[in-house]
Design a protein around this motif. Structure first.
Motif, PDB file in Angstrom:
ATOM      1  N   GLU A  53       0.815  -1.209   0.000  1.00  0.00           N
ATOM      2  CA  GLU A  53       0.000   0.000   0.000  1.00  0.00           C
ATOM      3  C   GLU A  53       0.855   1.268   0.000  1.00  0.00           C
ATOM      4  O   GLU A  53       0.661   2.178  -0.803  1.00  0.00           O
ATOM      5  N   SER A  54       1.833   1.308   0.892  1.00  0.00           N
ATOM      6  CA  SER A  54       2.632   2.527   0.977  1.00  0.00           C
ATOM      7  C   SER A  54       3.551   2.661  -0.235  1.00  0.00           C
ATOM      8  O   SER A  54       3.816   3.766  -0.704  1.00  0.00           O
ATOM      9  N   ILE A  55       4.007   1.519  -0.764  1.00  0.00           N
ATOM     10  CA  ILE A  55       4.824   1.580  -1.979  1.00  0.00           C
ATOM     11  C   ILE A  55       4.002   2.154  -3.133  1.00  0.00           C
ATOM     12  O   ILE A  55       4.473   2.978  -3.911  1.00  0.00           O
ATOM     13  N   TYR A  56       2.757   1.719  -3.217  1.00  0.00           N
ATOM     14  CA  TYR A  56       1.879   2.203  -4.292  1.00  0.00           C
ATOM     15  C   TYR A  56       1.710   3.721  -4.173  1.00  0.00           C
ATOM     16  O   TYR A  56       1.770   4.455  -5.159  1.00  0.00           O
ATOM     17  N   THR A  57       1.507   4.188  -2.947  1.00  0.00           N
ATOM     18  CA  THR A  57       1.350   5.627  -2.729  1.00  0.00           C
ATOM     19  C   THR A  57       2.616   6.375  -3.143  1.00  0.00           C
ATOM     20  O   THR A  57       2.565   7.408  -3.826  1.00  0.00           O
ATOM     21  N   LEU A  58       3.758   5.814  -2.763  1.00  0.00           N
ATOM     22  CA  LEU A  58       5.034   6.432  -3.092  1.00  0.00           C
ATOM     23  C   LEU A  58       5.256   6.448  -4.612  1.00  0.00           C
ATOM     24  O   LEU A  58       5.675   7.445  -5.196  1.00  0.00           O
ATOM     25  N   TYR A  59       4.948   5.327  -5.229  1.00  0.00           N
ATOM     26  CA  TYR A  59       5.088   5.161  -6.679  1.00  0.00           C
ATOM     27  C   TYR A  59       4.249   6.220  -7.382  1.00  0.00           C
ATOM     28  O   TYR A  59       4.696   6.915  -8.297  1.00  0.00           O
ATOM     29  N   ASP A  60       2.998   6.340  -6.899  1.00  0.00           N
ATOM     30  CA  ASP A  60       2.085   7.274  -7.518  1.00  0.00           C
ATOM     31  C   ASP A  60       2.611   8.706  -7.421  1.00  0.00           C
ATOM     32  O   ASP A  60       2.515   9.479  -8.373  1.00  0.00           O
ATOM     33  N   SER A  61       3.199   9.057  -6.280  1.00  0.00           N
ATOM     34  CA  SER A  61       3.677  10.432  -6.174  1.00  0.00           C
ATOM     35  C   SER A  61       4.962  10.612  -6.988  1.00  0.00           C
ATOM     36  O   SER A  61       5.191  11.674  -7.559  1.00  0.00           O
ATOM     37  N   ALA A  62       5.773   9.557  -7.095  1.00  0.00           N
ATOM     38  CA  ALA A  62       6.959   9.655  -7.949  1.00  0.00           C
ATOM     39  C   ALA A  62       6.553   9.884  -9.397  1.00  0.00           C
ATOM     40  O   ALA A  62       7.239  10.563 -10.157  1.00  0.00           O
ATOM     41  N   GLN A  63       5.414   9.328  -9.751  1.00  0.00           N
ATOM     42  CA  GLN A  63       4.952   9.481 -11.128  1.00  0.00           C
ATOM     43  C   GLN A  63       4.442  10.888 -11.425  1.00  0.00           C
ATOM     44  O   GLN A  63       4.242  11.242 -12.575  1.00  0.00           O
ATOM     45  N   GLN A  64       4.223  11.660 -10.386  1.00  0.00           N
ATOM     46  CA  GLN A  64       3.760  13.023 -10.644  1.00  0.00           C
ATOM     47  C   GLN A  64       4.850  13.870 -11.294  1.00  0.00           C
ATOM     48  O   GLN A  64       4.565  14.716 -12.130  1.00  0.00           O
ATOM     49  N   ASN A  65       6.109  13.656 -10.906  1.00  0.00           N
ATOM     50  CA  ASN A  65       7.162  14.512 -11.449  1.00  0.00           C
ATOM     51  C   ASN A  65       8.344  13.763 -12.043  1.00  0.00           C
ATOM     52  O   ASN A  65       8.833  14.108 -13.096  1.00  0.00           O
ATOM     53  N   LEU A  66       8.785  12.737 -11.349  1.00  0.00           N
ATOM     54  CA  LEU A  66      10.056  12.118 -11.709  1.00  0.00           C
ATOM     55  C   LEU A  66       9.904  11.009 -12.745  1.00  0.00           C
ATOM     56  O   LEU A  66      10.676  10.926 -13.697  1.00  0.00           O
ATOM     57  N   LEU A  67       8.908  10.188 -12.551  1.00  0.00           N
ATOM     58  CA  LEU A  67       8.763   9.012 -13.405  1.00  0.00           C
ATOM     59  C   LEU A  67       7.625   9.205 -14.392  1.00  0.00           C
ATOM     60  O   LEU A  67       6.653   9.884 -14.100  1.00  0.00           O
ATOM     61  N   PRO A  68       7.742   8.590 -15.568  1.00  0.00           N
ATOM     62  CA  PRO A  68       6.629   8.628 -16.514  1.00  0.00           C
ATOM     63  C   PRO A  68       5.641   7.523 -16.176  1.00  0.00           C
ATOM     64  O   PRO A  68       5.898   6.687 -15.311  1.00  0.00           O
ATOM     65  N   LEU A  69       4.491   7.525 -16.839  1.00  0.00           N
ATOM     66  CA  LEU A  69       3.522   6.465 -16.586  1.00  0.00           C
ATOM     67  C   LEU A  69       3.874   5.205 -17.364  1.00  0.00           C
ATOM     68  O   LEU A  69       3.495   4.110 -16.994  1.00  0.00           O
ATOM     69  N   GLN A  70       4.575   5.378 -18.493  1.00  0.00           N
ATOM     70  CA  GLN A  70       4.994   4.195 -19.238  1.00  0.00           C
ATOM     71  C   GLN A  70       6.515   4.197 -19.349  1.00  0.00           C
ATOM     72  O   GLN A  70       7.139   5.243 -19.454  1.00  0.00           O
ATOM     73  N   GLN A  71       7.093   3.030 -19.359  1.00  0.00           N
ATOM     74  CA  GLN A  71       8.523   2.895 -19.568  1.00  0.00           C
ATOM     75  C   GLN A  71       8.868   3.402 -20.978  1.00  0.00           C
ATOM     76  O   GLN A  71       8.385   2.876 -21.964  1.00  0.00           O
ATOM     77  N   PRO A  72       9.708   4.457 -21.077  1.00  0.00           N
ATOM     78  CA  PRO A  72      10.110   4.867 -22.425  1.00  0.00           C
ATOM     79  C   PRO A  72      11.140   3.893 -22.995  1.00  0.00           C
ATOM     80  O   PRO A  72      11.938   3.327 -22.250  1.00  0.00           O
ATOM     81  N   ALA A  73      11.087   3.681 -24.294  1.00  0.00           N
ATOM     82  CA  ALA A  73      12.049   2.781 -24.950  1.00  0.00           C
ATOM     83  C   ALA A  73      12.245   3.281 -26.373  1.00  0.00           C
ATOM     84  O   ALA A  73      11.271   3.577 -27.066  1.00  0.00           O
ATOM     85  N   PHE A  74      13.495   3.407 -26.775  1.00  0.00           N
ATOM     86  CA  PHE A  74      13.753   3.991 -28.088  1.00  0.00           C
ATOM     87  C   PHE A  74      14.699   3.146 -28.915  1.00  0.00           C
ATOM     88  O   PHE A  74      15.636   2.540 -28.388  1.00  0.00           O
ATOM     89  N   TYR A  75      14.454   3.160 -30.205  1.00  0.00           N
ATOM     90  CA  TYR A  75      15.405   2.564 -31.129  1.00  0.00           C
ATOM     91  C   TYR A  75      16.708   3.358 -31.066  1.00  0.00           C
ATOM     92  O   TYR A  75      16.686   4.573 -30.875  1.00  0.00           O
ATOM     93  N   GLY A  76      17.803   2.667 -31.263  1.00  0.00           N
ATOM     94  CA  GLY A  76      19.088   3.366 -31.327  1.00  0.00           C
ATOM     95  C   GLY A  76      19.661   3.716 -29.973  1.00  0.00           C
ATOM     96  O   GLY A  76      20.714   4.340 -29.881  1.00  0.00           O
ATOM     97  N   SER A  77      18.967   3.311 -28.897  1.00  0.00           N
ATOM     98  CA  SER A  77      19.463   3.741 -27.590  1.00  0.00           C
ATOM     99  C   SER A  77      20.833   3.126 -27.288  1.00  0.00           C
ATOM    100  O   SER A  77      21.664   3.741 -26.624  1.00  0.00           O
TER     101      SER A  77
END
Lengths: 508, 299
Positions: free
Chosen positions: A171-195
């Motif tokens: 539960e607390s991890i989910y809350t933390l995750y959700d707040s990290a997603q507000q600024n630091l993390l995106p909602l989807q894992q970015p992945a690019f060709y050529g990386s």
């Protein structure tokens, strides 16, 4: 004193650079325009102006400011501001062995950066833009987008995911995750060709630090070379008093190897005003002062090297421009909405991937090109609808583009700008192929009047069943090529509907 | 979602039987309707009146329970475009659950457009948070495969863990046109808690959404019919396709609620394949006896 001020400045500018990178996303509420650092690179301004034969717009005022700073204070950009320079300093310090240097580093590669600058200018003049490969700001932005951030997100989200598996803390991890997603993390894992290629190039630059400190800055960076030329007659000069004991510490510790063998002269073209020599001088003989004292201002580029670089550039232009182009690809490469006509687009695009970064936070269709648009289009942003779609209500790529390769457009204009057209592959589309209803494409089509419509027909299937089936079709005039249909097509593998660049609106 | 084991089932059954024997009046008192249609009010008021008419929030939420509200937040559209559930309606529902003493009230949806855009532009994130809900984004690793014993074509599917773990599920769709099923209401809205590639469900859509809904049953379904999207759904975008009906259809019987709400879209429930199939397969009746239905006109 100067060392600490410089370090503070380096950390602040690197922090600002990273902050603006994080702010290049939806919702777009940046502190400064997110392409601020890119617009502060005089090389980006000069190179794209040359290749596109257009005077850079007023948007490059930060670059003019940097030039002015350089004329007065010398290469402070390199020493105090450049986020790549700071990254290299940190990496040199953290990862590469500290050596007690017995003698001065070799100067033999020093001329390369000028040669690269000449080659960049020569190719740009003939409308082949290669500055993107070398410009430190474009390079670092590209590396952050293409490699560092995706890798960071992967690691951090893996940790969160592992935490979510543990019941009592989920539960607390989910809350933390959700707040990290507000600024630091995106909602989807970015992945690019050529990386991988982007990462390898970046690590190669850092690893060169094992040859000498700031190897990239000393020997290869064409922006440094350009600023060096402007720094020739700097007003803030290094002066050495008679206290100097000729101990050579300053010369050995100079990260740019800019101090001459008599220890009193240093080369204004090479010096990045970092103040390290002032700090390490035991008798405190060194200071930086405004004035017209003696200094060296030698641009280490022989006539021969100059000619070599020019010829190399021209041969390169001829080779790239005379390579056969894949006719399918020319029609098939989908560029972001508001992209200039292809030739102008490639003249201007500096492959910073700022648009790709910002797109990844919304629809996520933009990817750096592999070979789809030939050598000239390497790493240039294009849309790959199977990876993401162009969000109907988004115009952020144009806002993030520092050079105008993608026009800034108001949303209503963007919503009517065609980047391509969708086509059904009737041999794969479910209703056409197996006479079963599907219509996922129609469901997702964002056009208010639907650019995908359907026709209901009674058909007899191969095994004799009679069915009423909805057969979809594209309304070509309405379709803007956003690609959400291709993205969401449930056909496994090659989709039943795909977008090409046909009828794309590429007005300049 | 509450899983009832045999012991609980017998206990509850015995208690109920004893209660029924001892208090014949209790059954008579349970004349609360199972389906209400409230019209002619603002979204929050419609929801409040609907829940009151069903017997009050206490009928659905007891103190200390965990509640999950599943609105439609699927699209990057603003409320006027009627592609997502009305934010005021969602907020009102959250408020009532909080007032009923719910331990947590969670609001989420697995969106079709990019999630942050949908959550923000629908207005739901802000409104629901203000009302006291936890508004969560979907995390892809939090889906759990469940068996669908009654499924004909879909035998199992990944479902969001929060749904499985919540004690009370409130399904809050908006009434919209949809080209495959004709309408999108409560049954279709529940697809928003599914993981994996939902596009694959569109073949034999009617059978498959009945399969899914045979395994997931909401405590309460509230169909937002304040603004309804009559054409070019489920995305919409053109205000001319939106009709303001100022209505909410709510109830405990998901099939009957959808059947009734289809009328908002000017569609006869008999023409909706999945409703016919759902009734055949015993998920509920499309038409309830009149005594269980209540219609309220406000103002």
């Amino acid at each position: 004193m100067m060392r600490w001020l410089r370090r503070l400045s380096q950390v602040l500018f690197l922090g600002l650079f990273l902050l603006l990178f994080l702010q290049a996303r939806y919702p777009y509420e940046p502190l400064l325009p997110v392409d601020f650092f890119l617009r502060a690179s005089p090389l980006v301004a000069l190179g794209t102006a040359l290749s596109s034969r257009a005077l850079p717009s007023l948007m490059i005022w930060p670059a003019l400011l940097i030039l002015l700073l350089t004329v007065i204070f010398g290469r402070v950009f390199c020493g105090w501001i450049c986020p790549l320079g700071t990254t290299i300093d940190i990496s040199d310090r953290l990862f590469l062995r500290a050596r007690r240097q017995k003698k001065r580093d070799s100067l033999r590669f020093r001329s390369w950066k000028f040669a690269i600058l000449v080659a960049v200018a020569a190719t740009a003049f003939f409308s082949l833009q290669i500055l993107w490969f070398f410009d430190p700001i474009a390079l670092l932005t590209r590396t952050l987008t293409g490699f560092v951030y995706p890798a960071f997100v992967y690691l951090v989200s893996s940790l969160f995911d592992a935490g979510l598996e543990i019941d009592w803390m989920a539960e607390s991890i989910y809350t933390l995750y959700d707040s990290a997603q507000q600024n630091l993390l995106p909602l989807q894992q970015p992945a690019f060709y050529g990386s991988m290629a982007i990462a390898l190039f970046f690590f190669a630059i850092l690893f060169l630090g094992s040859v000498s400190r700031r190897f990239w800055c000393r020997n290869l960076c064409p922006l440094g070379a350009l600023l060096g030329i402007f720094a020739k007659y700097r007003f803030l000069r290094r002066t050495v008093s008679s206290e100097c004991t000729a101990c050579a510490v300053c010369q050995r510790r100079c990260r740019m190897n800019a101090i001459e063998d008599d220890f009193t002269l240093n080369n204004a073209v090479e010096c990045i005003q970092c103040g390290e020599c002032e700090t390490v001088c035991k008798p405190q003989a060194i200071s930086y002062r405004f004035g017209r004292g003696p200094q060296l201002n030698q641009i280490d580029l022989s006539r021969r090297r100059f000619l070599q670089a020019g010829v190399f550039g021209l041969v390169g232009v001829a080779a790239v421009k005379s390579t056969a182009q894949n006719r399918n690809a020319i029609g098939g490469v989908i560029r972001p909405p508001g992209s200039l006509p292809e030739a102008e687009y490639l003249d201007r695009c500096v492959r910073c991937l700022e648009c790709v970064r910002i797109c990844a936070s919304t629809g996520g269709c933009l990817q750096p090109a592999g070979w789809q648009s030939g050598w000239e289009g390497l790493l240039s942003p294009l849309s790959i609808p199977r990876m993401g779609y162009c969000e109907y209500n988004c115009n952020l790529c144009g806002q993030a583009c520092p050079t105008g390769a993608i026009k800034k457009m108001p949303l209503p204009e963007k919503q009517h700008t065609k980047i391509g057209t969708a086509y059904f592959d009737r041999s794969r589309c479910i209703p056409w192929y197996s006479h079963e209803n599907c219509l996922v494409c129609e469901e997702h089509c964002p056009l208010p009047e639907k650019a995908i419509r359907f026709d209901e027909k009674t058909v007899t299937t191969a095994d004799g069943q009679v069915r009423l089936v909805k057969f979809p079709a594209v309304i070509e005039e309405l379709c803007i090529g956003c690609g959400i249909c291709e993205n969401r097509c449930p056909v496994v593998g090659k989709p039943g509907i795909f977008v090409t660049a046909a009828h794309a609106d590429r007005r300049s | 979602m509450q899983r009832i084991n045999r012991r609980d089932f017998i206990k509850t059954g015995l208690t109920a039987a004893a209660g029924a024997l001892l208090l014949p009046g209790a059954i008579a008192a349970d004349s609360r309707p199972d389906l209400v249609v409230v019209s002619n009010g603002e979204p929050a008021e419609l929801v409040r009146q609907a829940v009151e008419a069903l017997g009050g929030i206490g009928r659905f939420v007891r103190p200390g329970q965990t509640v999950l509200i599943k609105p439609n937040i699927g699209w990057d559209r603003v409320p006027e475009q009627a592609a997502n559930t009305n934010p005021d309606a969602v907020a009102q529902m959250v408020r009532m659950c909080v007032e009923a003493g719910a331990k947590t009230v969670r609001v989420l949806d697995r969106t079709c457009n990019q999630a942050r855009r949908c959550y923000q532009r629908s207005g739901i994130e802000e409104a629901a948070k203000k009302a006291g809900a936890q508004v969560r984004h979907i995390i892809e690793s939090r889906f759990q495969e469940i068996d669908i014993p009654a499924g004909e074509l879909v035998k199992s599917w990944p479902v969001y863990r929060d749904v499985l773990e919540s004690e009370v599920i409130i399904n809050m769709p908006i009434a919209k046109h949809h080209s495959i099923s004709g309408v999108t209401l409560g049954f279709k809205n529940f697809l928003g808690v599914l993981g994996s590639d939902r596009g694959a469900l569109h073949r034999d859509f009617a059978t498959k959404i009945v399969d899914i809904n045979s395994a997931l049953r909401p405590t309460l379904t509230i169909v937002d019919g304040y603004r309804v999207l009559l054409r070019n759904g489920p995305t919409g975008g053109n205000l001319q396709d939106v009709a303001v009906k100022k209505t909410v259809v709510a109830g405990t019987e998901p099939v009957a609620v959808d059947a009734r709400a289809a009328g908002l879209l000017e569609v006869d429930w008999r023409d909706v394949d999945y409703l016919r199939i759902a009734e055949q397969r015993g998920l509920g009746k499309c038409l309830l006896e009149p005594a269980r239905v209540k219609t309220i006109q406000l103002g």
